[in-house]
Write a protein that holds these residues in place. Structure first.
Motif, PDB file in Angstrom:
ATOM      1  N   VAL A  98       0.850  -1.203   0.000  1.00 20.62           N
ATOM      2  CA  VAL A  98       0.000   0.000   0.000  1.00 20.62           C
ATOM      3  C   VAL A  98       0.879   1.243   0.000  1.00 20.62           C
ATOM      4  O   VAL A  98       0.623   2.209  -0.719  1.00 20.62           O
ATOM      5  CB  VAL A  98      -0.988  -0.018   1.186  1.00 20.62           C
ATOM      6  CG1 VAL A  98      -1.620   1.354   1.397  1.00 20.62           C
ATOM      7  CG2 VAL A  98      -2.074  -1.073   0.953  1.00 20.62           C
ATOM      8  N   ALA A  99       1.952   1.212   0.770  1.00 20.18           N
ATOM      9  CA  ALA A  99       2.879   2.350   0.814  1.00 20.18           C
ATOM     10  C   ALA A  99       3.585   2.572  -0.520  1.00 20.18           C
ATOM     11  O   ALA A  99       4.122   3.646  -0.764  1.00 20.18           O
ATOM     12  CB  ALA A  99       3.915   2.131   1.917  1.00 20.18           C
ATOM     13  N   HIS A 100       3.543   1.572  -1.402  1.00 20.53           N
ATOM     14  CA  HIS A 100       4.198   1.668  -2.709  1.00 20.53           C
ATOM     15  C   HIS A 100       3.201   1.647  -3.869  1.00 20.53           C
ATOM     16  O   HIS A 100       3.541   1.270  -4.988  1.00 20.53           O
ATOM     17  CB  HIS A 100       5.244   0.564  -2.849  1.00 20.53           C
ATOM     18  CG  HIS A 100       6.423   0.825  -1.985  1.00 20.53           C
ATOM     19  ND1 HIS A 100       6.475   0.419  -0.662  1.00 20.53           N
ATOM     20  CD2 HIS A 100       7.564   1.511  -2.218  1.00 20.53           C
ATOM     21  CE1 HIS A 100       7.612   0.827  -0.135  1.00 20.53           C
ATOM     22  NE2 HIS A 100       8.287   1.503  -1.046  1.00 20.53           N
ATOM     23  N   GLY A 101       1.963   2.041  -3.599  1.00 17.42           N
ATOM     24  CA  GLY A 101       1.009   2.266  -4.676  1.00 17.42           C
ATOM     25  C   GLY A 101      -0.113   1.262  -4.833  1.00 17.42           C
ATOM     26  O   GLY A 101      -0.983   1.438  -5.677  1.00 17.42           O
ATOM     27  N   ALA A 102      -0.120   0.199  -4.044  1.00 14.95           N
ATOM     28  CA  ALA A 102      -1.198  -0.784  -4.141  1.00 14.95           C
ATOM     29  C   ALA A 102      -2.426  -0.305  -3.371  1.00 14.95           C
ATOM     30  O   ALA A 102      -2.356   0.629  -2.567  1.00 14.95           O
ATOM     31  CB  ALA A 102      -0.740  -2.133  -3.593  1.00 14.95           C
ATOM     32  N   ARG A 103      -3.531  -0.979  -3.624  1.00 11.94           N
ATOM     33  CA  ARG A 103      -4.781  -0.684  -2.930  1.00 11.94           C
ATOM     34  C   ARG A 103      -5.411  -1.999  -2.496  1.00 11.94           C
ATOM     35  O   ARG A 103      -5.456  -2.955  -3.275  1.00 11.94           O
ATOM     36  CB  ARG A 103      -5.716   0.060  -3.870  1.00 11.94           C
ATOM     37  CG  ARG A 103      -7.006   0.523  -3.263  1.00 11.94           C
ATOM     38  CD  ARG A 103      -7.714   1.490  -4.199  1.00 11.94           C
ATOM     39  NE  ARG A 103      -8.374   0.821  -5.289  1.00 11.94           N
ATOM     40  CZ  ARG A 103      -9.665   0.492  -5.304  1.00 11.94           C
ATOM     41  NH1 ARG A 103     -10.428   0.786  -4.277  1.00 11.94           N
ATOM     42  NH2 ARG A 103     -10.194  -0.104  -6.343  1.00 11.94           N
ATOM     43  N   THR A 104      -5.883  -2.060  -1.265  1.00  8.06           N
ATOM     44  CA  THR A 104      -6.562  -3.259  -0.768  1.00  8.06           C
ATOM     45  C   THR A 104      -8.016  -3.228  -1.219  1.00  8.06           C
ATOM     46  O   THR A 104      -8.709  -2.230  -1.016  1.00  8.06           O
ATOM     47  CB  THR A 104      -6.488  -3.333   0.770  1.00  8.06           C
ATOM     48  OG1 THR A 104      -5.112  -3.341   1.162  1.00  8.06           O
ATOM     49  CG2 THR A 104      -7.183  -4.574   1.292  1.00  8.06           C
ATOM     50  N   LEU A 105      -8.466  -4.324  -1.828  1.00 14.09           N
ATOM     51  CA  LEU A 105      -9.857  -4.432  -2.264  1.00 14.09           C
ATOM     52  C   LEU A 105     -10.723  -5.107  -1.210  1.00 14.09           C
ATOM     53  O   LEU A 105     -11.824  -4.669  -0.930  1.00 14.09           O
ATOM     54  CB  LEU A 105      -9.953  -5.230  -3.574  1.00 14.09           C
ATOM     55  CG  LEU A 105      -9.327  -4.596  -4.801  1.00 14.09           C
ATOM     56  CD1 LEU A 105      -9.492  -5.513  -6.008  1.00 14.09           C
ATOM     57  CD2 LEU A 105      -9.960  -3.242  -5.087  1.00 14.09           C
TER      58      LEU A 105
END
Length: 148
Positions: free
Chosen positions: A115-122
């Motif tokens: 998340v800190a590197h651009g991902a998103r939790t769905l």
């Protein structure tokens, strides 16, 4: 004698360099070296008449050990429109035989880093007993993957 094909995985994307860097981080992989016979990527691309303004339109990563399939990223004009039918699993928990608290901590740590590197939790998917099994996420361009 029949030639045995090699497996390569390719992501279509808008920004090959950004997505490749994300997946290097997610998997602990590295940029793939140029094909045998070329000292560097600019030499390879020049020899194959790829215009310099297109050099960032692709990227390839591989395991740091050098083994296994590579993953390529290719700039395409169209955006992602539907859910992936195939996805990658980032396996960090150690498997279902590992203590559940340890598994969950490992999954959460990887999720937080990505998340800190651009991902998103769905979403989170849980076992029948309510404990975390895996987390479904998206990379910076919306490609789904799981942290297991």
């Amino acid at each position: 004698m029949e030639t045995v094909p090699e497996l390569g995985i390719t992501f279509d994307c808008a920004d090959a360099q950004v997505v490749a860097a994300f997946w290097c981080r997610a998997l602990g992989w590295v940029e793939a070296p140029p094909p045998e016979g070329w000292a560097d990527w600019p030499s390879f691309l020049t020899d194959h008449d790829v215009p310099e303004d297109e050099w960032g339109d692709g990227a390839t990563i591989r395991p740091a050990s050098g083994g296994g399939p590579s993953i390529s990223f290719l700039k395409v004009p169209e955006g992602k429109t539907v859910k992936n039918r195939v996805h990658l699993d980032v396996k960090v928990s150690g498997g279902r035989h590992v203590d559940q608290d340890v598994r969950e901590r490992r999954i959460r740590e990887k999720e937080e880093d990505l998340v800190a590197h651009g991902a998103r939790t769905l979403r989170e998917d849980h076992r029948d007993d309510g404990r975390l099994d895996h987390v479904v996420m998206q990379d910076p361009e919306g490609n789904e993957f799981c942290v297991v």
